[in-house]
Design a protein around this motif. Structure first.
Motif, PDB file in Angstrom:
ATOM      1  N   GLY A   1      48.905 -37.948 -39.446  1.00 33.43           N
ATOM      2  CA  GLY A   1      49.814 -38.370 -40.503  1.00 33.43           C
ATOM      3  C   GLY A   1      50.571 -39.614 -40.082  1.00 33.43           C
ATOM      4  N   ILE A   2      50.933 -40.439 -41.055  1.00 30.64           N
ATOM      5  CA  ILE A   2      51.678 -41.675 -40.782  1.00 30.64           C
ATOM      6  C   ILE A   2      52.767 -41.842 -41.847  1.00 30.64           C
ATOM      7  N   ASP A   3      54.021 -41.911 -41.425  1.00 31.56           N
ATOM      8  CA  ASP A   3      55.150 -42.307 -42.280  1.00 31.56           C
ATOM      9  C   ASP A   3      55.340 -41.391 -43.499  1.00 31.56           C
ATOM     10  N   THR A   4      55.134 -40.102 -43.348  1.00 35.84           N
ATOM     11  CA  THR A   4      55.343 -39.178 -44.463  1.00 35.84           C
ATOM     12  C   THR A   4      56.812 -39.159 -44.868  1.00 35.84           C
ATOM     13  N   ALA A   5      57.070 -39.292 -46.160  1.00 38.80           N
ATOM     14  CA  ALA A   5      58.414 -39.235 -46.750  1.00 38.80           C
ATOM     15  C   ALA A   5      59.331 -40.369 -46.317  1.00 38.80           C
ATOM     16  N   LEU A   6      58.786 -41.434 -45.736  1.00 38.99           N
ATOM     17  CA  LEU A   6      59.607 -42.596 -45.406  1.00 38.99           C
ATOM     18  C   LEU A   6      59.681 -43.529 -46.616  1.00 38.99           C
ATOM     19  N   PRO A   7      60.763 -44.316 -46.751  1.00 41.73           N
ATOM     20  CA  PRO A   7      60.900 -45.214 -47.905  1.00 41.73           C
ATOM     21  C   PRO A   7      59.759 -46.228 -48.020  1.00 41.73           C
ATOM     22  N   SER A   8      59.161 -46.585 -46.900  1.00 38.62           N
ATOM     23  CA  SER A   8      58.081 -47.571 -46.918  1.00 38.62           C
ATOM     24  C   SER A   8      56.796 -47.022 -47.524  1.00 38.62           C
TER      25      SER A   8
ATOM     26  N   PRO B   1      46.351 -47.568 -31.564  1.00 37.37           N
ATOM     27  CA  PRO B   1      47.104 -48.230 -32.636  1.00 37.37           C
ATOM     28  C   PRO B   1      46.693 -49.689 -32.817  1.00 37.37           C
ATOM     29  N   ARG B   2      46.643 -50.117 -34.079  1.00 39.51           N
ATOM     30  CA  ARG B   2      46.421 -51.529 -34.416  1.00 39.51           C
ATOM     31  C   ARG B   2      47.727 -52.319 -34.344  1.00 39.51           C
ATOM     32  N   LYS B   3      48.796 -51.653 -34.769  1.00 45.35           N
ATOM     33  CA  LYS B   3      50.102 -52.293 -34.821  1.00 45.35           C
ATOM     34  C   LYS B   3      51.178 -51.242 -34.591  1.00 45.35           C
ATOM     35  N   LYS B   4      52.415 -51.675 -34.547  1.00 44.35           N
ATOM     36  CA  LYS B   4      53.521 -50.755 -34.334  1.00 44.35           C
ATOM     37  C   LYS B   4      53.613 -49.769 -35.490  1.00 44.35           C
ATOM     38  N   ILE B   5      53.848 -48.497 -35.162  1.00 44.72           N
ATOM     39  CA  ILE B   5      53.890 -47.427 -36.159  1.00 44.72           C
ATOM     40  C   ILE B   5      55.308 -46.878 -36.249  1.00 44.72           C
TER      41      ILE B   5
ATOM     42  N   PRO C   1      57.261 -43.933 -28.729  1.00 46.64           N
ATOM     43  CA  PRO C   1      56.379 -44.654 -29.652  1.00 46.64           C
ATOM     44  C   PRO C   1      55.090 -45.087 -28.958  1.00 46.64           C
ATOM     45  N   ILE C   2      54.038 -45.187 -29.725  1.00 45.51           N
ATOM     46  CA  ILE C   2      52.770 -45.694 -29.215  1.00 45.51           C
ATOM     47  C   ILE C   2      52.603 -47.128 -29.717  1.00 45.51           C
ATOM     48  N   THR C   3      52.256 -48.018 -28.822  1.00 43.19           N
ATOM     49  CA  THR C   3      52.192 -49.436 -29.152  1.00 43.19           C
ATOM     50  C   THR C   3      50.767 -49.951 -29.032  1.00 43.19           C
ATOM     51  N   PRO C   4      50.449 -51.073 -29.710  1.00 44.58           N
ATOM     52  CA  PRO C   4      49.097 -51.633 -29.630  1.00 44.58           C
ATOM     53  C   PRO C   4      48.663 -51.870 -28.191  1.00 44.58           C
ATOM     54  N   ARG C   5      47.363 -51.756 -27.964  1.00 39.38           N
ATOM     55  CA  ARG C   5      46.713 -51.891 -26.653  1.00 39.38           C
ATOM     56  C   ARG C   5      46.943 -50.678 -25.768  1.00 39.38           C
ATOM     57  N   GLU C   6      47.692 -49.671 -26.278  1.00 37.03           N
ATOM     58  CA  GLU C   6      47.808 -48.402 -25.584  1.00 37.03           C
ATOM     59  C   GLU C   6      46.870 -47.394 -26.235  1.00 37.03           C
TER      60      GLU C   6
ATOM     61  N   GLU D   1      53.907 -43.454 -47.498  1.00 37.15           N
ATOM     62  CA  GLU D   1      53.004 -42.804 -46.552  1.00 37.15           C
ATOM     63  C   GLU D   1      51.678 -43.554 -46.445  1.00 37.15           C
ATOM     64  N   ILE D   2      51.140 -43.587 -45.233  1.00 39.43           N
ATOM     65  CA  ILE D   2      49.812 -44.143 -44.966  1.00 39.43           C
ATOM     66  C   ILE D   2      48.873 -42.978 -44.681  1.00 39.43           C
ATOM     67  N   PHE D   3      47.714 -42.961 -45.346  1.00 38.38           N
ATOM     68  CA  PHE D   3      46.756 -41.871 -45.179  1.00 38.38           C
ATOM     69  C   PHE D   3      45.576 -42.336 -44.334  1.00 38.38           C
ATOM     70  N   PRO D   4      45.569 -42.011 -43.036  1.00 38.12           N
ATOM     71  CA  PRO D   4      44.358 -42.282 -42.241  1.00 38.12           C
ATOM     72  C   PRO D   4      43.187 -41.493 -42.803  1.00 38.12           C
ATOM     73  N   TYR D   5      41.978 -41.943 -42.504  1.00 34.54           N
ATOM     74  CA  TYR D   5      40.813 -41.269 -43.066  1.00 34.54           C
ATOM     75  C   TYR D   5      39.671 -41.256 -42.058  1.00 34.54           C
ATOM     76  N   PHE D   6      38.858 -40.206 -42.118  1.00 33.07           N
ATOM     77  CA  PHE D   6      37.631 -40.146 -41.341  1.00 33.07           C
ATOM     78  C   PHE D   6      36.555 -40.913 -42.096  1.00 33.07           C
ATOM     79  N   GLN D   7      35.953 -41.894 -41.443  1.00 36.97           N
ATOM     80  CA  GLN D   7      34.924 -42.669 -42.124  1.00 36.97           C
ATOM     81  C   GLN D   7      33.536 -42.448 -41.551  1.00 36.97           C
ATOM     82  N   ALA D   8      33.429 -41.692 -40.480  1.00 37.38           N
ATOM     83  CA  ALA D   8      32.108 -41.372 -39.929  1.00 37.38           C
ATOM     84  C   ALA D   8      32.186 -40.052 -39.190  1.00 37.38           C
ATOM     85  N   PHE D   9      31.118 -39.252 -39.303  1.00 37.88           N
ATOM     86  CA  PHE D   9      31.013 -37.970 -38.611  1.00 37.88           C
ATOM     87  C   PHE D   9      29.688 -37.896 -37.867  1.00 37.88           C
ATOM     88  N   TRP D  10      29.720 -37.195 -36.745  1.00 40.84           N
ATOM     89  CA  TRP D  10      28.515 -36.868 -35.987  1.00 40.84           C
ATOM     90  C   TRP D  10      28.468 -35.347 -35.847  1.00 40.84           C
TER      91      TRP D  10
END
Length: 515
Positions: free
Chosen positions: A186-193, A250-254, A384-389, A195-204
């Motif tokens: 989950g990302i940013d649930t119930a925040l004013p900005s 992470p791609r960017k700061k969350i 927090p988790i930051t890019p390149r980590e 919510e962002i919904f990550p998604y699975f785009q491939a399965f094995w």
């Protein structure tokens, strides 16, 4: 048969907080045909993807497919289960594009340690008059899949796990029906900005061996802000268990990273929630949020359908576990012939590695619709988790109907809340306690309720009585909430200085609740 499916409806939220058709372009780097496969391969794909620009997904379903109702969509069925002809213990059914599920996913099959892509085939679907076969998506791919196993009616297979929509998945143990959903992230649930919904785009999907009792699924997660590699080890049974190993990039700061999210529905029941004329005694997939802290404390928080959005946070460093429970298992308390709420699973999250400092967050949204999830809970790490980590998370999810050891001791099993008709600002509270230890106490045991209340809350009266019919202890109280702000009330049972039960807690508001 009608198949259940998970919905990924998005809510447009205002923020309130209370303390305590077309061509689909794959952007996943493709693997060579029948290439060697391991979890490391998915991790490398996720890491590489995190260092590239994010591209929005393209809708691959036509207008007719998008207009399907949930009931119509549920009637379009895969009639050719994967692996059925091989007589393997697990079989796979695929979902078509349609309704709100308009983004296809890549499907790969792992055999003998090598991965091959599974071609899309629209001919496997029976439409049962909902639409013509020619209106199914001819290209693009499947929307998701479900797993079958001889769980309830061996040797015949039945569905017990579904991956469909964003990063949602649901499962059941023996004798249960779908209810609470899990999510990959989950990302940013119930925040004013928003919510962002990550998604699975491939399965094995790893093809199981004859006689196998577990199955392994790998998944690649994507979003505008983070990617991830997932391994799910699925073990069906009386209590279906899913071991999750996720590596996040992470791609960017969350703003807010949400680990092991659970989504459920609480409309009304036992004096809680907006009833709005519904005749059923109760309608909900879950009744309580339960949490276990490292110090041995267990906490039960009854769910609610509030008039306004509520966000409640509980500090829970390195949690033993948390989850959404369906406590009441009696049909007569729901009277739902089609919904079967008494069979909805409880879901428990148990960390398998050190999660560190953080908090469990509970989001409760107002609803007057049993078909929309309005309850979300998850764990938020302090660091927090930051890019390149990267961040590695391991945990187990259990889907079950009954678990004698969760919680392990005396605990709240039912909560009733009402109003005093003579004093509209006074609430009536009744909490039933049961479980190990309490069931062995003699009826004449001197049991007291220990209350802790927030500022401005008054306990006008309280008592503890023994219920000989159920061998339970019942706490009743008259409570006057604070008039200007929400406040927490908690209680547990004790006898002669010895704690007998877990802690019950609830968030009280001064506003009058609708009924």
């Amino acid at each position: 048969m009608m198949r259940y499916f998970a919905s990924n409806e998005k809510f447009k939220l205002s923020y309130g907080i209370l303390s305590l058709g077309a061509i689909f372009v794959f952007i996943v780097p493709t693997l060579a045909s029948a290439s060697p496969f391991s979890f490391t391969v998915v991790q490398r794909l996720a890491q590489r993807l995190s260092r590239k620009p994010w591209h929005p997904r393209v809708n691959a379903a036509g207008k007719r497919l998008r207009r399907l109702t949930p009931q119509q969509y549920g009637r379009i069925l895969d009639t050719q289960p994967l692996w059925k002809k091989q007589n393997l213990p697990f079989e796979v059914l695929f979902y078509p594009l349609g309704h709100t599920f308009v983004h296809p996913v890549q499907i790969h099959i792992i055999r003998h340690g090598r991965s091959t892509s599974l071609p899309y085939n629209s001919q496997i679907f029976a439409t049962h008059g909902v639409i013509s076969k020619s209106q199914l998506a001819r290209k693009g791919g499947y929307a998701g899949f479900s797993l079958l196993y001889p769980l309830d009616t061996p040797p015949y297979h039945n569905e017990f796990l579904s991956f469909l929509g964003a990063s949602y998945f649901r499962a059941v143990g023996r004798g249960a029906v779908y209810g609470t959903s899990a999510r990959g992230l989950g990302i940013d649930t119930a925040l004013p900005s928003g919510e962002i919904f990550p998604y699975f785009q491939a399965f094995w999907l790893r093809q199981p061996q004859p006689g196998a009792r577990q199955m392994v699924i790998y998944a690649l997660l994507n979003s505008p802000v983070i990617t991830g590699a997932y391994r799910f080890t699925v073990i069906p049974g009386e209590s279906t268990r899913i071991r999750v190993h996720a590596v996040l990039y992470p791609r960017k700061k969350i703003k807010q990273l949400e680990i092991a999210p659970l989504s459920s529905m609480y409309w009304h029941g036992r004096g809680r929630g907006i009833r709005a004329g519904d005749w059923h005694p109760q309608q909900h997939d879950s009744s309580d949020l339960i949490m276990a802290a490292p110090n041995g404390q267990w906490i039960t928080r009854p769910l609610n359908n509030p008039l306004h959005i509520q966000v409640t946070r509980y500090i829970l460093n390195n949690p033993i576990g948390f989850g959404l429970f369906q406590q009441d298992r009696r049909f007569s308390n729901y009277e739902g012939l089609t919904t079967q709420y008494q069979k909805r699973p409880s879901v428990w999250i148990h960390p398998l590695n050190h999660w560190g400092r953080g908090q469990v967050e509970l989001v409760e949204l107002p609803t007057n619709n049993r078909n929309l999830d309005n309850i979300v809970t998850f764990w938020v790490p302090d660091k927090p988790i930051t890019p390149r980590e990267s961040l590695q998370i391991r945990y187990q999810i259990r889907f079950f109907r009954n678990a004698k050891t969760l919680p392990p001791g005396g605990h709240p099993v039912a909560t009733f809340i009402g109003r005093d008709p003579r004093k509209q600002d006074v609430r009536t509270l009744v909490v039933d306690f049961a479980g190990d230890g309490l069931g062995k106490l003699p009826a004449n045991t001197p049991v007291q309720a220990h209350f802790t209340v927030g500022a401005g809350v008054r306990i006008l009266h309280s008592s503890v009585r023994f219920n000989p019919l159920e061998h339970q202890w019942q706490v009743s109280a008259q409570i006057q909430p604070a008039t200007q702000h929400p406040s927490n009330v908690s209680l547990f049972l004790e006898s002669q200085g010895k704690v007998l039960s877990d802690t019950w807690c609830y968030l009280w508001t001064a506003q009058k609740e609708a009924s």
